[in-house]
Design a protein around this motif. Structure first.
Motif, PDB file in Angstrom:
ATOM      1  N   GLN A 276      44.045  25.579  33.603  1.00 39.45           N
ATOM      2  CA  GLN A 276      45.308  26.144  33.126  1.00 39.45           C
ATOM      3  C   GLN A 276      45.165  27.632  32.851  1.00 39.45           C
ATOM      4  N   ARG A 277      44.067  28.029  32.205  1.00 39.50           N
ATOM      5  CA  ARG A 277      43.849  29.448  31.896  1.00 39.50           C
ATOM      6  C   ARG A 277      43.743  30.278  33.175  1.00 39.50           C
ATOM      7  N   SER A 278      43.036  29.717  34.175  1.00 38.22           N
ATOM      8  CA  SER A 278      42.816  30.464  35.412  1.00 38.22           C
ATOM      9  C   SER A 278      44.118  30.668  36.178  1.00 38.22           C
ATOM     10  N   ILE A 279      44.931  29.617  36.254  1.00 35.96           N
ATOM     11  CA  ILE A 279      46.212  29.745  36.959  1.00 35.96           C
ATOM     12  C   ILE A 279      47.106  30.767  36.246  1.00 35.96           C
ATOM     13  N   LYS A 280      47.131  30.727  34.917  1.00 34.51           N
ATOM     14  CA  LYS A 280      47.922  31.692  34.145  1.00 34.51           C
ATOM     15  C   LYS A 280      47.436  33.117  34.404  1.00 34.51           C
ATOM     16  N   ARG A 281      46.124  33.289  34.423  1.00 37.51           N
ATOM     17  CA  ARG A 281      45.542  34.613  34.657  1.00 37.51           C
ATOM     18  C   ARG A 281      45.879  35.124  36.052  1.00 37.51           C
ATOM     19  N   LEU A 282      45.791  34.232  37.048  1.00 34.91           N
ATOM     20  CA  LEU A 282      46.067  34.614  38.430  1.00 34.91           C
ATOM     21  C   LEU A 282      47.545  34.924  38.631  1.00 34.91           C
ATOM     22  N   LEU A 283      48.424  34.191  37.936  1.00 31.87           N
ATOM     23  CA  LEU A 283      49.851  34.485  38.007  1.00 31.87           C
ATOM     24  C   LEU A 283      50.157  35.856  37.405  1.00 31.87           C
ATOM     25  N   THR A 284      49.478  36.153  36.301  1.00 38.82           N
ATOM     26  CA  THR A 284      49.652  37.464  35.661  1.00 38.82           C
ATOM     27  C   THR A 284      49.223  38.584  36.604  1.00 38.82           C
ATOM     28  N   GLN A 285      48.195  38.306  37.402  1.00 35.23           N
ATOM     29  CA  GLN A 285      47.681  39.297  38.357  1.00 35.23           C
ATOM     30  C   GLN A 285      48.450  39.281  39.685  1.00 35.23           C
ATOM     31  N   ASN A 286      49.488  38.439  39.760  1.00 38.30           N
ATOM     32  CA  ASN A 286      50.296  38.311  40.991  1.00 38.30           C
ATOM     33  C   ASN A 286      49.437  37.961  42.208  1.00 38.30           C
ATOM     34  N   ARG A 287      48.493  37.031  42.012  1.00 36.06           N
ATOM     35  CA  ARG A 287      47.577  36.665  43.100  1.00 36.06           C
ATOM     36  C   ARG A 287      47.829  35.257  43.639  1.00 36.06           C
ATOM     37  N   ILE A 288      48.879  34.600  43.145  1.00 37.81           N
ATOM     38  CA  ILE A 288      49.231  33.270  43.653  1.00 37.81           C
ATOM     39  C   ILE A 288      50.623  33.355  44.261  1.00 37.81           C
ATOM     40  N   ASP A 289      50.718  32.979  45.535  1.00 45.44           N
ATOM     41  CA  ASP A 289      52.047  32.993  46.165  1.00 45.44           C
ATOM     42  C   ASP A 289      52.736  31.642  45.954  1.00 45.44           C
ATOM     43  N   GLU A 290      53.980  31.554  46.397  1.00 46.33           N
ATOM     44  CA  GLU A 290      54.778  30.344  46.146  1.00 46.33           C
ATOM     45  C   GLU A 290      54.176  29.109  46.815  1.00 46.33           C
TER      46      GLU A 290
END
Length: 328
Positions: free
Chosen positions: A100-114
């Motif tokens: 959960q922490r990693s996905i949140k961090r990656l979303l904050t960094q705009n590194r996960i697409d839809e």
């Protein structure tokens, strides 16, 4: 010093080529050593580190793969290519809070697409539920005692196996130990449990008692003997059967692989390659209504008929007991 500067690029290329060859040959231990050598030389890159992660996963070293992949995703390389692998590893080893922490961090960094988020959503939902249940004291431990006695219909046992795959195995280690050492347990169910322990990198010693063999087993123990035996039989069957009858070869291959799943992590005794290759050649020829006599087996495999007959009888017994009707 200047000689070293000239030499290193050539050495790097040589190591990379050796690593590619090792990967092609599925020699993951050698490939990992070469990746480590590049890292020690500070000549590594995101691709060589990704290869190292793959080698660790192939060696059932998921926790080490997780650490290396985390560095690959969040370290200097910031490899977006490794994100999906990293999240999958966290889910596999049930580090739900970190997922959960990693996905949140990656979303904050705009590194996960839809598209990626769609894949991660199911993992995220399940991880939140598991964490919530744990914190709320709602988590119920699986009851696996029926697997010890092999007392339930196989479809019910497979339902438990699927539940176990979604469970943190550290919560039921005593029950797992009882199943693995039970002479009454279904050997294929025991194999499925071993695979789940590998997936979750549960590094604990277990006593295994199945197919009239015993050993103390840990996920860190090499299964090279088992894998080498499988490869040798398939090579022999390919030499004899594949060009003559490709369909028969595919059936023999899958039947043998299933048989070896039942045996995992052991090999059938005596571990004579030609005997077992002849056994599955004989069985598949029966499927095609082709009678095989002793002379044909001796000519093709250089074997005596009696040990082949014993091997065939064992496979037939496993078939009669329903082990070949099970998939997972």
């Amino acid at each position: 010093m200047e000689d070293n500067i000239v030499f290193f690029p050539k050495l790097k290329d040589r190591i990379i080529n050796l690593g590619k060859k090792a990967l092609e040959e599925k020699d993951f231990i050698k490939a990992l050593k070469l990746c480590d050598q590049l890292k020690e030389m500070n000549q590594h890159n995101s691709q060589t580190e990704l290869a190292a992660v793959a080698c660790l996963l192939e060696g059932n070293r998921a926790k080490e793969a997780r650490e290396r992949c985390e560095e690959l995703v969040f370290g200097p390389f910031e490899s977006d290519e490794a994100i999906e692998i990293y999240i999958s590893i966290l889910f596999q080893i049930k580090e739900y809070e970190e997922l959960q922490r990693s996905i949140k961090r990656l979303l904050t960094q705009n590194r996960i697409d839809e598209n990626q988020m769609d894949k991660f959503q199911a993992m995220l939902t399940l991880s939140k539920k598991v964490v919530s249940d744990r914190e709320g004291g709602k988590f119920q431990t699986l009851d696996l005692h029926n697997l010890v006695e092999n007392s339930e219909p196989i479809n019910k046992q497979l339902e438990l196996i699927n539940e176990l795959r979604a469970t943190d195995c550290t919560l039921v280690l005593n029950q797992i130990g009882d199943i693995l050492k039970s002479s009454k347990a279904n050997p294929l169910i025991q194999s499925f449990i071993l695979f789940i322990l590998q997936e979750q990198s549960i590094e604990k010693d277990f006593e295994i008692n199945k197919v009239n063999q015993r050993m103390t087993w840990n996920v860190t123990i090499s299964v090279d003997e088992h894998n080498s035996f499988v490869d040798a039989i398939l090579k022999k069957l390919s030499e004899i059967l594949e060009s003559e009858n490709p369909s028969a070869f595919e059936i023999a291959k899958e039947h043998f692989r299933h048989f070896m799943t039942i045996y995992f992590p052991f090999v059938p005794m005596p571990a004579e390659v030609n005997t077992w290759a002849a056994c599955f050649y004989y069985i598949v020829q029966q499927y095609f209504d082709h009678d095989v006599d002793e002379e044909e087996l001796k000519d093709l495999f250089n074997v005596e008929y009696f040990p082949v007959k014993s091997a065939i009888a064992l496979v037939k017994r496993f078939e009669d007991e329903g082990y070949f009707n099970i998939t997972n």
